[in-house]
Design a protein around this motif. Structure first.
Motif, mmCIF file in Angstrom:
data_model
loop_
_atom_site.group_PDB
_atom_site.id
_atom_site.type_symbol
_atom_site.label_atom_id
_atom_site.label_comp_id
_atom_site.label_asym_id
_atom_site.label_seq_id
_atom_site.Cartn_x
_atom_site.Cartn_y
_atom_site.Cartn_z
ATOM 1 N N LYS A 47 32.140 3.877 -13.894
ATOM 2 C CA LYS A 47 30.824 4.444 -13.580
ATOM 3 C C LYS A 47 30.871 5.277 -12.300
ATOM 4 C CE LYS A 47 27.810 1.103 -15.833
ATOM 5 N NZ LYS A 47 26.693 0.185 -15.637
ATOM 6 N N LEU A 48 31.625 4.816 -11.324
ATOM 7 C CA LEU A 48 31.713 5.545 -10.053
ATOM 8 C C LEU A 48 32.454 6.862 -10.224
ATOM 9 C CD1 LEU A 48 32.398 2.510 -7.753
ATOM 10 C CD2 LEU A 48 30.262 3.742 -8.054
ATOM 11 N N ARG A 49 33.485 6.855 -11.041
ATOM 12 C CA ARG A 49 34.191 8.117 -11.313
ATOM 13 C C ARG A 49 33.268 9.093 -12.043
ATOM 14 N NH1 ARG A 49 40.181 5.859 -12.878
ATOM 15 N NH2 ARG A 49 40.936 5.730 -10.732
ATOM 16 N N THR A 50 32.462 8.581 -12.958
ATOM 17 C CA THR A 50 31.511 9.436 -13.667
ATOM 18 C C THR A 50 30.471 9.983 -12.691
ATOM 19 O OG1 THR A 50 31.819 8.214 -15.720
ATOM 20 C CG2 THR A 50 29.789 9.500 -15.516
ATOM 21 N N ALA A 51 29.959 9.119 -11.820
ATOM 22 C CA ALA A 51 28.966 9.568 -10.831
ATOM 23 C C ALA A 51 29.541 10.665 -9.945
ATOM 24 C CB ALA A 51 28.499 8.386 -9.982
ATOM 25 N N ALA A 52 30.783 10.499 -9.514
ATOM 26 C CA ALA A 52 31.422 11.515 -8.670
ATOM 27 C C ALA A 52 31.598 12.818 -9.437
ATOM 28 C CB ALA A 52 32.757 11.004 -8.149
ATOM 29 N N ALA A 53 31.962 12.717 -10.714
ATOM 30 C CA ALA A 53 32.170 13.924 -11.519
ATOM 31 C C ALA A 53 30.848 14.648 -11.798
ATOM 32 C CB ALA A 53 32.862 13.556 -12.834
ATOM 33 N N LEU A 54 29.770 13.887 -11.945
ATOM 34 C CA LEU A 54 28.467 14.495 -12.252
ATOM 35 C C LEU A 54 27.773 15.068 -11.014
ATOM 36 C CD1 LEU A 54 26.982 11.867 -14.734
ATOM 37 C CD2 LEU A 54 27.845 14.153 -15.275
ATOM 38 N N CYS A 55 28.181 14.663 -9.839
ATOM 39 C CA CYS A 55 27.510 15.109 -8.617
ATOM 40 C C CYS A 55 27.705 16.622 -8.429
ATOM 41 C CB CYS A 55 28.071 14.357 -7.403
ATOM 42 S SG CYS A 55 27.317 14.889 -5.851
ATOM 43 N N PRO A 56 26.626 17.406 -8.515
ATOM 44 C CA PRO A 56 26.777 18.859 -8.400
ATOM 45 C C PRO A 56 27.225 19.316 -7.016
ATOM 46 C CG PRO A 56 24.464 18.262 -8.673
ATOM 47 C CD PRO A 56 25.261 16.997 -8.790
ATOM 48 N N GLY A 57 26.994 18.508 -5.995
ATOM 49 C CA GLY A 57 27.391 18.880 -4.644
ATOM 50 C C GLY A 57 28.765 18.366 -4.253
ATOM 51 N N GLY A 58 29.372 17.549 -5.113
ATOM 52 C CA GLY A 58 30.682 16.970 -4.780
ATOM 53 C C GLY A 58 30.599 16.061 -3.567
ATOM 54 N N ALA A 59 29.484 15.348 -3.457
ATOM 55 C CA ALA A 59 29.238 14.535 -2.263
ATOM 56 C C ALA A 59 29.853 13.143 -2.318
ATOM 57 C CB ALA A 59 27.733 14.412 -2.042
ATOM 58 N N ILE A 60 30.366 12.752 -3.486
ATOM 59 C CA ILE A 60 30.854 11.377 -3.660
ATOM 60 C C ILE A 60 32.378 11.373 -3.757
ATOM 61 C CG2 ILE A 60 30.832 9.361 -5.183
ATOM 62 C CD1 ILE A 60 28.042 10.339 -6.107
ATOM 63 N N THR A 61 32.994 10.478 -2.999
ATOM 64 C CA THR A 61 34.441 10.292 -3.065
ATOM 65 C C THR A 61 34.720 8.838 -3.401
ATOM 66 O OG1 THR A 61 34.777 11.982 -1.381
ATOM 67 C CG2 THR A 61 36.603 10.464 -1.782
ATOM 68 N N VAL A 62 35.548 8.637 -4.405
ATOM 69 C CA VAL A 62 35.980 7.291 -4.790
ATOM 70 C C VAL A 62 37.488 7.237 -4.595
ATOM 71 C CG1 VAL A 62 36.091 5.591 -6.647
ATOM 72 C CG2 VAL A 62 34.136 7.163 -6.511
ATOM 73 N N ALA A 63 37.920 6.346 -3.728
ATOM 74 C CA ALA A 63 39.347 6.245 -3.422
ATOM 75 C C ALA A 63 39.849 4.851 -3.744
ATOM 76 C CB ALA A 63 39.582 6.553 -1.950
ATOM 77 N N ALA A 64 40.985 4.810 -4.386
ATOM 78 C CA ALA A 64 41.630 3.525 -4.643
ATOM 79 C C ALA A 64 42.291 3.068 -3.358
ATOM 80 C CB ALA A 64 42.655 3.672 -5.747
#
Length: 72
Positions: A47-64
């Motif tokens: 879900k977090l990867r999807t949220a990051a991909a959908l964010c039009p501003g690229g404001a979300i980063t998910v790091a392992a």
């Protein structure tokens, strides 16, 4: 896993809140993203990867997070 948001890049679309409401919310004042958990349950990763991909501003980063190997 570690999640960060850049409020300067957020455009208040709300896609992150719709995709992962346990991790994201929006400010009632300006609509900008609010991060509720910076180290959420790993089960939320898709879900977090999807949220990051959908964010039009690229404001979300998910790091392992890296797992350190211990020598025996």
């Amino acid at each position: 896993m570690h999640v960060t948001v850049d409020q300067d890049r957020c455009c208040s679309s709300g896609q992150c809140v719709l995709t992962a409401p346990d991790v994201f919310d929006q400010s009632e004042e300006d609509g900008l993203v609010l991060l509720l958990q910076d180290r959420p349950d790993p089960a939320l990763l898709p879900k977090l990867r999807t949220a990051a991909a959908l964010c039009p501003g690229g404001a979300i980063t998910v790091a392992a997070e890296q797992v350190e190997e211990v020598e025996a």
